[in-house]
Design a protein around this motif. Structure first.
Motif, PDB file in Angstrom:
ATOM      1  N   TYR A 159       6.055   5.122  -3.011  1.00 56.13           N
ATOM      2  CA  TYR A 159       6.967   5.690  -2.471  1.00 56.13           C
ATOM      3  C   TYR A 159       7.743   5.484  -0.759  1.00 56.13           C
ATOM      4  O   TYR A 159       7.621   6.685  -0.127  1.00 56.13           O
ATOM      5  N   ASN A 197       8.867  11.962  -7.728  1.00 58.12           N
ATOM      6  CA  ASN A 197       9.032  12.422  -6.158  1.00 58.12           C
ATOM      7  C   ASN A 197      10.091  12.030  -6.057  1.00 58.12           C
ATOM      8  O   ASN A 197      10.932  12.429  -4.742  1.00 58.12           O
ATOM      9  N   ILE A 233       4.037  15.231  -2.978  1.00 56.72           N
ATOM     10  CA  ILE A 233       3.943  14.466  -3.414  1.00 56.72           C
ATOM     11  C   ILE A 233       3.087  14.415  -4.290  1.00 56.72           C
ATOM     12  O   ILE A 233       2.086  14.588  -4.725  1.00 56.72           O
TER      13      ILE A 233
END
Length: 298
Positions: A159, A197, A233
């Motif tokens: 992430y 993402n 996300i």
């Protein structure tokens, strides 16, 4: 069931298929002994010698091959491998004799000023640099020397991205396998999550290019899991069925890598055991389609 339909336990399988074995399913799985090729457990849950957890694991080992999948080796840590962690893993491997041992291409361990050890609560990505590759190679080699076997290293769902990179992720993982003799555990869902993402215009094409860049002979296992789209996300939560896009990528991976052992992971909102077995049956179906199609094309 008609005479033309063989029992599930005798049905032909394109490749070995297993599920993640979690504590709520202990008694049911040992009693039913469903037709699975292997079970995978989190190594750290069984580090304590003796006790009920280890006893249940030994019972499972009597019925199925066991794959040990860890989250705590911190293979990318510049501080090296934690000796206590490696010793516990080595003892577990010696007792259980697993079919595979794996962990992640990440770091989670560091040392603060003054020598205070710090362990993150998440798996943090290593930068894809030559220095990080040297560090991970040294750590992987230390683990393999202690265990006296190759381990499999898994790609992450991430992430965040490091600003610096000397190479892309497949190049990094290929080099790690080539230099250390380790194997790779390719998590198909993680590749999909990262592509979503990253905002690629065609995330599936990006995922296929990622898979095509991995050297086939290094891949020892594939992971399949669910993810959740939160809008801003996508989270790799292992809390739902495998989605259609990941099944599509799974077929592509098998066509690239061959009949690689494949695992259904489910760690949150754990369903009934029957749901996991249904997902495993779906994996067998997709594997059969992918590999039979490959044979016909050849």
């Amino acid at each position: 069931m008609t005479a033309a339909e063989p029992p599930v336990s005798q049905a032909p399988r394109a490749c070995a298929t297993g599920i993640g074995w979690r504590h709520p399913h202990d008694a049911e799985l040992l009693e039913q002994q469903p037709a699975l090729d292997f079970l995978e457990v989190h190594s750290e849950n069984f580090f304590a010698p003796g006790g009920a957890a280890r006893a249940v694991l030994r019972q499972g080992r009597e019925r199925y091959p066991i794959s040990l999948h860890g989250v705590g080796l911190s293979l990318g840590s510049a501080q090296g491998i934690d000796p206590w962690h490696l010793a516990r893993l080595a003892e577990l491997v010696h007792e259980i004799e697993p079919v595979r041992v794996s962990d992640h291409a990440c770091f989670a361990r560091g040392v603060l000023p003054g020598g205070v050890a710090l362990h993150a609560s998440d798996l943090l990505p290593s930068p894809f640099t030559r220095d990080a590759l040297d560090t991970m190679c040294a750590n992987v080699q230390r683990v393999q020397d202690r265990l006296r076997r190759p381990i499999a290293v898994e790609n992450l769902s991430t992430y965040l991205r490091w600003r610096v990179a000397d190479m892309d992720e497949p190049t990094f993982l290929n080099a790690l396998a080539q230099r250390t003799g380790c194997q790779l555990l390719v998590d198909v869902n993680n590749i999909c999550v990262n592509a979503l993402n990253d905002g690629y215009a065609n995330p599936l094409d990006s995922c296929r290019r990622w898979l095509d860049a991995i050297v086939p002979g290094a891949v020892a296992e594939l992971h399949l899991a669910g993810h959740v789209d939160c809008g801003d996300i996508v989270i790799d939560d292992h809390g739902s069925r495998v989605c259609a896009d990941v099944w599509s990528l799974y077929r592509h991976a098998l066509q690239r890598f061959g009949a690689v052992p494949s695992l259904i992971e489910w760690d949150t909102d754990l369903p009934a055991l029957s749901v996991l077995l249904d997902e495993a049956a779906t994996a067998r179906y997709h594997a059969s389609v992918a590999l039979v199609g490959e044979a016909v094309a050849a």
